[in-house]
Design a protein around this motif. Sequence first.
Motif, short mmCIF file in Angstrom:
data_model
loop_
_atom_site.label_atom_id
_atom_site.label_comp_id
_atom_site.label_asym_id
_atom_site.label_seq_id
_atom_site.Cartn_x
_atom_site.Cartn_y
_atom_site.Cartn_z
N SER A 16 0.83 -1.22 0.00
CA SER A 16 0.00 0.00 0.00
C SER A 16 0.86 1.26 0.00
N ASN A 27 -3.36 -7.80 -2.27
CA ASN A 27 -4.62 -7.08 -2.11
C ASN A 27 -4.42 -5.65 -1.62
N THR A 83 -3.67 -1.47 -4.23
CA THR A 83 -4.97 -1.11 -4.79
C THR A 83 -4.89 -0.26 -6.05
N ASP A 89 -10.07 -5.96 -3.08
CA ASP A 89 -9.75 -4.53 -3.04
C ASP A 89 -9.04 -4.02 -4.30
N LEU A 90 -8.75 -4.91 -5.23
CA LEU A 90 -8.05 -4.50 -6.46
C LEU A 90 -9.07 -4.03 -7.49
N THR A 91 -9.79 -3.00 -7.14
CA THR A 91 -10.91 -2.54 -7.97
C THR A 91 -10.46 -1.86 -9.26
#
Length: 349
Positions: free
Chosen positions: A136, A160, A163, A186-188
Amino acid sequence: MFSPTKEKVFMGQNLIWVMILLGQIHGYKSCIQKERMALLEIKKHMIAVAKEGESNFVFPTWTNDTKSDCCRWEEVKCNRSSGRVTVISFGLMYMKESSLLNLSLLHPFEDVRILDLGWNRFSGLFDAVEGNKSLSRLRKLEILFLDLNEFSSSIFPFLNAATSLTKLSLKANNMDGPVPVKELRDLTNLEVLDMSWNRFNDSIPVQESFPLRNLRALSLRNNNFSSSMGLQGKFAHIFHISRICKLKNLQELDLSGNKLVGHFPLCLTNLTRLRVLDLSSNQLTGSIPSSLSNLESLEYLSLLDNNFEGFFSFGSLTKLSMLRVFKIQLVPTFSYQNLLIICFSWICQ
Protein backbone atom coordinates in the motif's frame (compact mmCIF):
# COMPACT_ATOMS: atom_id res chain seq x y z
CA MET A 1 36.91 44.95 -24.42
CA PHE A 2 37.20 41.99 -22.02
CA SER A 3 40.54 40.98 -20.67
CA PRO A 4 41.56 37.39 -21.43
CA THR A 5 40.78 36.39 -17.83
CA LYS A 6 37.35 38.03 -17.81
CA GLU A 7 36.63 36.54 -21.24
CA LYS A 8 37.34 33.04 -19.93
CA VAL A 9 35.06 33.64 -16.92
CA PHE A 10 32.33 34.97 -19.20
CA MET A 11 32.61 31.98 -21.54
CA GLY A 12 32.61 29.60 -18.58
CA GLN A 13 29.46 31.16 -17.18
CA ASN A 14 27.79 30.99 -20.57
CA LEU A 15 28.74 27.33 -20.88
CA ILE A 16 27.14 26.59 -17.52
CA TRP A 17 23.94 28.35 -18.58
CA VAL A 18 23.91 26.46 -21.87
CA MET A 19 24.24 23.16 -19.99
CA ILE A 20 21.40 24.13 -17.62
CA LEU A 21 19.25 25.21 -20.55
CA LEU A 22 19.89 21.96 -22.42
CA GLY A 23 19.01 20.03 -19.29
CA GLN A 24 15.73 21.91 -19.02
CA ILE A 25 14.95 21.40 -22.71
CA HIS A 26 15.52 17.66 -22.42
CA GLY A 27 13.89 17.56 -19.00
CA TYR A 28 16.68 15.42 -17.55
CA LYS A 29 17.88 15.25 -13.98
CA SER A 30 19.99 12.58 -12.37
CA CYS A 31 18.30 10.16 -9.99
CA ILE A 32 17.62 11.34 -6.48
CA GLN A 33 20.05 10.22 -3.79
CA LYS A 34 17.44 8.53 -1.61
CA GLU A 35 16.40 6.20 -4.41
CA ARG A 36 19.97 5.57 -5.50
CA MET A 37 20.80 4.34 -2.01
CA ALA A 38 17.60 2.26 -1.95
CA LEU A 39 18.62 0.51 -5.17
CA LEU A 40 21.97 -0.35 -3.63
CA GLU A 41 20.12 -1.83 -0.62
CA ILE A 42 18.10 -3.99 -3.02
CA LYS A 43 21.35 -5.15 -4.62
CA LYS A 44 22.77 -6.05 -1.22
CA HIS A 45 19.64 -8.07 -0.41
CA MET A 46 19.73 -9.89 -3.74
CA ILE A 47 23.40 -10.79 -3.30
CA ALA A 48 22.53 -12.23 0.11
CA VAL A 49 19.91 -14.58 -1.35
CA ALA A 50 21.75 -15.40 -4.58
CA LYS A 51 23.19 -18.84 -5.17
CA GLU A 52 26.86 -19.31 -4.45
CA GLY A 53 28.97 -17.96 -7.29
CA GLU A 54 26.18 -15.78 -8.68
CA SER A 55 26.84 -12.57 -6.74
CA ASN A 56 29.00 -11.04 -9.48
CA PHE A 57 26.03 -11.21 -11.84
CA VAL A 58 23.64 -9.31 -9.56
CA PHE A 59 23.05 -5.83 -11.01
CA PRO A 60 26.69 -5.25 -12.05
CA THR A 61 26.01 -1.67 -13.20
CA TRP A 62 24.58 -0.67 -9.81
CA THR A 63 27.72 0.75 -8.22
CA ASN A 64 28.83 2.95 -5.34
CA ASP A 65 30.50 5.34 -7.78
CA THR A 66 29.04 8.74 -6.85
CA LYS A 67 29.29 9.84 -10.49
CA SER A 68 27.10 6.95 -11.60
CA ASP A 69 23.53 8.00 -12.36
CA CYS A 70 21.06 5.32 -11.25
CA CYS A 71 18.63 6.36 -13.98
CA ARG A 72 21.13 4.87 -16.43
CA TRP A 73 21.55 1.60 -14.57
CA GLU A 74 20.32 -1.61 -16.18
CA GLU A 75 16.76 -2.65 -15.29
CA VAL A 76 15.91 0.88 -14.09
CA LYS A 77 13.99 3.71 -15.73
CA CYS A 78 13.24 7.17 -14.40
CA ASN A 79 10.99 10.10 -15.05
CA ARG A 80 13.23 12.42 -17.06
CA SER A 81 12.09 15.61 -15.34
CA SER A 82 11.89 14.48 -11.71
CA GLY A 83 14.73 11.92 -11.69
CA ARG A 84 12.50 9.54 -9.74
CA VAL A 85 12.53 5.82 -10.51
CA THR A 86 9.40 4.63 -12.34
CA VAL A 87 10.43 1.12 -13.48
CA ILE A 88 12.44 -1.59 -11.70
CA SER A 89 13.10 -5.03 -13.16
CA PHE A 90 15.00 -7.69 -11.23
CA GLY A 91 15.88 -9.62 -14.35
CA LEU A 92 16.80 -13.30 -14.42
CA MET A 93 18.70 -14.36 -11.30
CA TYR A 94 19.50 -17.62 -9.59
CA MET A 95 18.32 -17.47 -6.00
CA LYS A 96 18.74 -19.90 -3.15
CA GLU A 97 15.78 -22.15 -2.45
CA SER A 98 12.99 -20.66 -0.32
CA SER A 99 14.29 -17.11 -0.71
CA LEU A 100 12.03 -14.32 0.54
CA LEU A 101 11.67 -10.81 -0.86
CA ASN A 102 11.71 -8.01 1.71
CA LEU A 103 9.05 -5.62 0.38
CA SER A 104 10.16 -2.80 2.68
CA LEU A 105 13.16 -2.33 0.36
CA LEU A 106 10.73 -0.97 -2.24
CA HIS A 107 9.12 1.71 -0.07
CA PRO A 108 11.45 4.60 -1.05
CA PHE A 109 10.23 4.42 -4.68
CA GLU A 110 7.20 6.67 -4.35
CA ASP A 111 6.74 7.11 -8.12
CA VAL A 112 7.35 3.54 -9.25
CA ARG A 113 4.77 2.45 -11.85
CA ILE A 114 6.13 -0.91 -13.00
CA LEU A 115 7.77 -3.67 -10.96
CA ASP A 116 9.05 -6.79 -12.68
CA LEU A 117 10.09 -9.35 -10.07
CA GLY A 118 9.76 -12.33 -12.36
CA TRP A 119 12.16 -15.11 -13.31
CA ASN A 120 13.57 -15.60 -9.84
CA ARG A 121 12.97 -18.26 -7.22
CA PHE A 122 11.25 -16.20 -4.56
CA SER A 123 8.95 -18.34 -2.44
CA GLY A 124 7.41 -15.62 -0.31
CA LEU A 125 7.04 -11.95 0.58
CA PHE A 126 7.60 -10.30 3.92
CA ASP A 127 7.79 -6.96 5.67
CA ALA A 128 8.62 -7.06 9.36
CA VAL A 129 7.02 -3.64 10.00
CA GLU A 130 4.12 -3.18 7.56
CA GLY A 131 3.20 -6.84 7.22
CA ASN A 132 0.77 -7.62 4.41
CA LYS A 133 -0.05 -3.90 4.04
CA SER A 134 3.43 -3.30 2.66
CA LEU A 135 2.49 -2.71 -0.99
CA SER A 136 0.00 0.00 0.00
CA ARG A 137 3.06 2.25 0.33
CA LEU A 138 3.55 2.10 -3.45
CA ARG A 139 0.57 4.31 -4.26
CA LYS A 140 1.40 4.73 -7.96
CA LEU A 141 2.21 1.10 -8.74
CA GLU A 142 0.21 0.06 -11.80
CA ILE A 143 1.88 -3.06 -13.22
CA LEU A 144 3.33 -5.95 -11.21
CA PHE A 145 4.98 -9.04 -12.75
CA LEU A 146 5.65 -11.98 -10.41
CA ASP A 147 5.98 -14.65 -13.11
CA LEU A 148 8.12 -17.77 -12.83
CA ASN A 149 8.75 -17.71 -9.11
CA GLU A 150 7.76 -20.20 -6.43
CA PHE A 151 5.02 -18.17 -4.79
CA SER A 152 2.07 -19.95 -3.21
CA SER A 153 -1.40 -18.52 -2.66
CA SER A 154 -0.16 -17.14 0.67
CA ILE A 155 1.03 -13.97 -1.07
CA PHE A 156 -2.50 -12.79 -1.99
CA PRO A 157 -3.07 -10.80 1.22
CA PHE A 158 0.05 -8.79 0.29
CA LEU A 159 -1.20 -8.25 -3.26
CA ASN A 160 -4.62 -7.08 -2.11
CA ALA A 161 -2.94 -4.02 -0.57
CA ALA A 162 -1.68 -2.84 -3.99
CA THR A 163 -4.97 -1.11 -4.79
CA SER A 164 -3.57 1.04 -7.61
CA LEU A 165 -2.72 -2.01 -9.75
CA THR A 166 -4.16 -2.20 -13.24
CA LYS A 167 -2.18 -5.29 -14.34
CA LEU A 168 -1.09 -8.30 -12.28
CA SER A 169 0.74 -11.31 -13.73
CA LEU A 170 1.33 -14.45 -11.66
CA LYS A 171 2.18 -16.96 -14.36
CA ALA A 172 3.98 -20.21 -13.52
CA ASN A 173 4.14 -20.21 -9.73
CA ASN A 174 3.14 -22.81 -7.12
CA MET A 175 -0.43 -21.63 -6.55
CA ASP A 176 -3.19 -24.13 -5.96
CA GLY A 177 -6.59 -24.52 -4.35
CA PRO A 178 -9.57 -22.28 -5.14
CA VAL A 179 -9.33 -18.98 -6.99
CA PRO A 180 -8.55 -16.45 -4.20
CA VAL A 181 -11.62 -14.26 -4.59
CA LYS A 182 -11.63 -12.63 -1.16
CA GLU A 183 -7.93 -11.86 -1.34
CA LEU A 184 -8.45 -9.85 -4.54
CA ARG A 185 -11.53 -7.87 -3.56
CA ASP A 186 -9.75 -4.53 -3.04
CA LEU A 187 -8.05 -4.50 -6.46
CA THR A 188 -10.91 -2.54 -7.97
CA ASN A 189 -8.67 -0.87 -10.59
CA LEU A 190 -7.39 -4.17 -11.96
CA GLU A 191 -7.90 -4.58 -15.71
CA VAL A 192 -5.55 -7.49 -16.56
CA LEU A 193 -5.10 -10.61 -14.41
CA ASP A 194 -2.96 -13.55 -15.52
CA MET A 195 -2.90 -16.61 -13.23
CA SER A 196 -2.02 -19.14 -15.94
CA TRP A 197 0.28 -22.15 -15.54
CA ASN A 198 -0.48 -22.71 -11.87
CA ARG A 199 -2.39 -25.52 -10.14
CA PHE A 200 -5.69 -23.94 -9.18
CA ASN A 201 -8.03 -26.90 -8.92
CA ASP A 202 -11.20 -25.83 -7.18
CA SER A 203 -14.14 -23.58 -7.83
CA ILE A 204 -14.89 -20.00 -7.04
CA PRO A 205 -16.98 -20.60 -3.90
CA VAL A 206 -20.71 -20.57 -4.56
CA GLN A 207 -21.35 -17.77 -2.10
CA GLU A 208 -18.69 -15.53 -3.61
CA SER A 209 -19.08 -13.24 -6.58
CA PHE A 210 -16.09 -12.36 -8.72
CA PRO A 211 -15.22 -8.87 -7.43
CA LEU A 212 -13.00 -7.57 -10.22
CA ARG A 213 -15.71 -5.90 -12.26
CA ASN A 214 -13.26 -3.74 -14.25
CA LEU A 215 -11.31 -6.72 -15.62
CA ARG A 216 -10.70 -6.58 -19.36
CA ALA A 217 -8.41 -9.61 -19.63
CA LEU A 218 -8.41 -12.80 -17.54
CA SER A 219 -6.22 -15.85 -18.09
CA LEU A 220 -6.62 -19.07 -16.11
CA ARG A 221 -4.85 -21.08 -18.80
CA ASN A 222 -3.24 -24.43 -17.88
CA ASN A 223 -4.55 -24.94 -14.39
CA ASN A 224 -6.40 -27.95 -12.98
CA PHE A 225 -10.01 -26.79 -13.04
CA SER A 226 -12.24 -29.79 -13.48
CA SER A 227 -15.78 -31.13 -13.20
CA SER A 228 -18.86 -29.57 -14.69
CA MET A 229 -19.10 -26.05 -16.04
CA GLY A 230 -22.84 -26.23 -15.45
CA LEU A 231 -24.87 -24.98 -12.53
CA GLN A 232 -26.42 -28.25 -11.33
CA GLY A 233 -24.51 -28.22 -8.06
CA LYS A 234 -24.04 -32.02 -8.13
CA PHE A 235 -20.26 -32.07 -7.87
CA ALA A 236 -17.92 -31.27 -5.02
CA HIS A 237 -15.67 -29.11 -7.18
CA ILE A 238 -17.65 -27.22 -9.78
CA PHE A 239 -15.99 -24.43 -11.67
CA HIS A 240 -18.77 -21.85 -11.62
CA ILE A 241 -18.12 -20.04 -14.84
CA SER A 242 -21.29 -18.04 -14.22
CA ARG A 243 -19.21 -15.92 -11.82
CA ILE A 244 -16.90 -14.99 -14.67
CA CYS A 245 -19.86 -14.36 -16.97
CA LYS A 246 -20.78 -11.40 -14.77
CA LEU A 247 -17.58 -9.59 -15.76
CA LYS A 248 -19.28 -7.55 -18.47
CA ASN A 249 -16.14 -5.56 -19.36
CA LEU A 250 -14.12 -8.64 -20.31
CA GLN A 251 -12.43 -8.41 -23.69
CA GLU A 252 -10.06 -11.39 -23.38
CA LEU A 253 -10.77 -14.70 -21.63
CA ASP A 254 -8.47 -17.74 -21.68
CA LEU A 255 -9.60 -20.94 -19.96
CA SER A 256 -7.63 -23.30 -22.18
CA GLY A 257 -5.64 -26.28 -20.95
CA ASN A 258 -7.89 -27.27 -18.05
CA LYS A 259 -10.19 -30.28 -17.49
CA LEU A 260 -13.55 -28.64 -18.00
CA VAL A 261 -16.37 -30.90 -19.11
CA GLY A 262 -19.97 -30.36 -20.10
CA HIS A 263 -21.57 -28.25 -22.81
CA PHE A 264 -20.37 -24.92 -24.10
CA PRO A 265 -21.28 -22.40 -21.36
CA LEU A 266 -24.00 -20.28 -22.93
CA CYS A 267 -23.54 -17.39 -20.50
CA LEU A 268 -20.24 -16.58 -22.26
CA THR A 269 -22.21 -15.45 -25.29
CA ASN A 270 -23.52 -12.54 -23.18
CA LEU A 271 -20.00 -11.09 -22.89
CA THR A 272 -20.47 -8.97 -25.97
CA ARG A 273 -17.20 -7.07 -25.56
CA LEU A 274 -15.06 -10.21 -25.93
CA ARG A 275 -12.34 -9.95 -28.57
CA VAL A 276 -10.47 -13.13 -27.55
CA LEU A 277 -12.01 -16.37 -26.29
CA ASP A 278 -9.93 -19.53 -25.83
CA LEU A 279 -11.56 -22.72 -24.52
CA SER A 280 -9.16 -25.11 -26.25
CA SER A 281 -7.71 -28.27 -24.69
CA ASN A 282 -10.58 -29.05 -22.36
CA GLN A 283 -13.18 -31.86 -22.44
CA LEU A 284 -16.25 -29.96 -23.61
CA THR A 285 -18.98 -31.93 -25.37
CA GLY A 286 -22.24 -31.39 -27.20
CA SER A 287 -22.91 -28.94 -29.97
CA ILE A 288 -21.47 -25.49 -30.51
CA PRO A 289 -24.25 -22.94 -29.94
CA SER A 290 -25.48 -20.65 -32.68
CA SER A 291 -25.58 -17.87 -30.07
CA LEU A 292 -21.86 -17.41 -30.70
CA SER A 293 -23.11 -14.91 -33.24
CA ASN A 294 -23.82 -12.56 -30.30
CA LEU A 295 -20.08 -12.00 -29.88
CA GLU A 296 -19.76 -9.46 -32.66
CA SER A 297 -16.50 -8.01 -31.30
CA LEU A 298 -14.74 -11.38 -31.43
CA GLU A 299 -11.38 -11.43 -33.25
CA TYR A 300 -9.94 -14.75 -31.99
CA LEU A 301 -11.87 -17.91 -31.10
CA SER A 302 -10.30 -21.29 -30.31
CA LEU A 303 -12.33 -24.39 -29.51
CA LEU A 304 -9.63 -26.87 -30.50
CA ASP A 305 -9.00 -30.14 -28.68
CA ASN A 306 -12.45 -30.69 -27.19
CA ASN A 307 -15.15 -33.28 -27.86
CA PHE A 308 -17.76 -31.21 -29.67
CA GLU A 309 -20.14 -33.06 -31.96
CA GLY A 310 -23.24 -32.59 -34.03
CA PHE A 311 -23.98 -30.18 -36.84
CA PHE A 312 -22.24 -26.81 -36.91
CA SER A 313 -23.14 -24.16 -39.45
CA PHE A 314 -20.44 -21.69 -40.36
CA GLY A 315 -23.27 -19.42 -41.41
CA SER A 316 -23.67 -18.56 -37.73
CA LEU A 317 -20.34 -16.75 -37.95
CA THR A 318 -21.40 -14.34 -40.67
CA LYS A 319 -22.21 -11.65 -38.12
CA LEU A 320 -18.69 -11.88 -36.70
CA SER A 321 -17.15 -9.39 -39.08
CA MET A 322 -14.15 -8.80 -36.78
CA LEU A 323 -13.19 -12.48 -36.57
CA ARG A 324 -9.68 -13.16 -37.86
CA VAL A 325 -8.80 -16.51 -36.27
CA PHE A 326 -11.20 -19.41 -35.69
CA LYS A 327 -9.86 -22.79 -34.55
CA ILE A 328 -12.18 -25.73 -34.30
CA GLN A 329 -11.91 -29.49 -34.31
CA LEU A 330 -14.88 -31.65 -35.30
CA VAL A 331 -15.45 -35.39 -35.41
CA PRO A 332 -16.42 -36.20 -39.02
CA THR A 333 -19.18 -38.64 -39.90
CA PHE A 334 -16.70 -40.88 -41.76
CA SER A 335 -15.64 -43.47 -39.21
CA TYR A 336 -12.38 -44.32 -40.94
CA GLN A 337 -11.04 -40.78 -40.77
CA ASN A 338 -9.26 -39.10 -37.91
CA LEU A 339 -10.27 -35.81 -36.43
CA LEU A 340 -10.72 -33.04 -38.93
CA ILE A 341 -9.30 -29.58 -38.27
CA ILE A 342 -11.21 -26.88 -40.09
CA CYS A 343 -9.67 -23.47 -40.59
CA PHE A 344 -10.72 -21.29 -43.50
CA SER A 345 -8.11 -19.01 -45.06
CA TRP A 346 -10.35 -15.96 -44.98
CA ILE A 347 -10.59 -16.38 -41.21
CA CYS A 348 -7.10 -17.55 -40.29
CA GLN A 349 -4.86 -15.48 -42.51
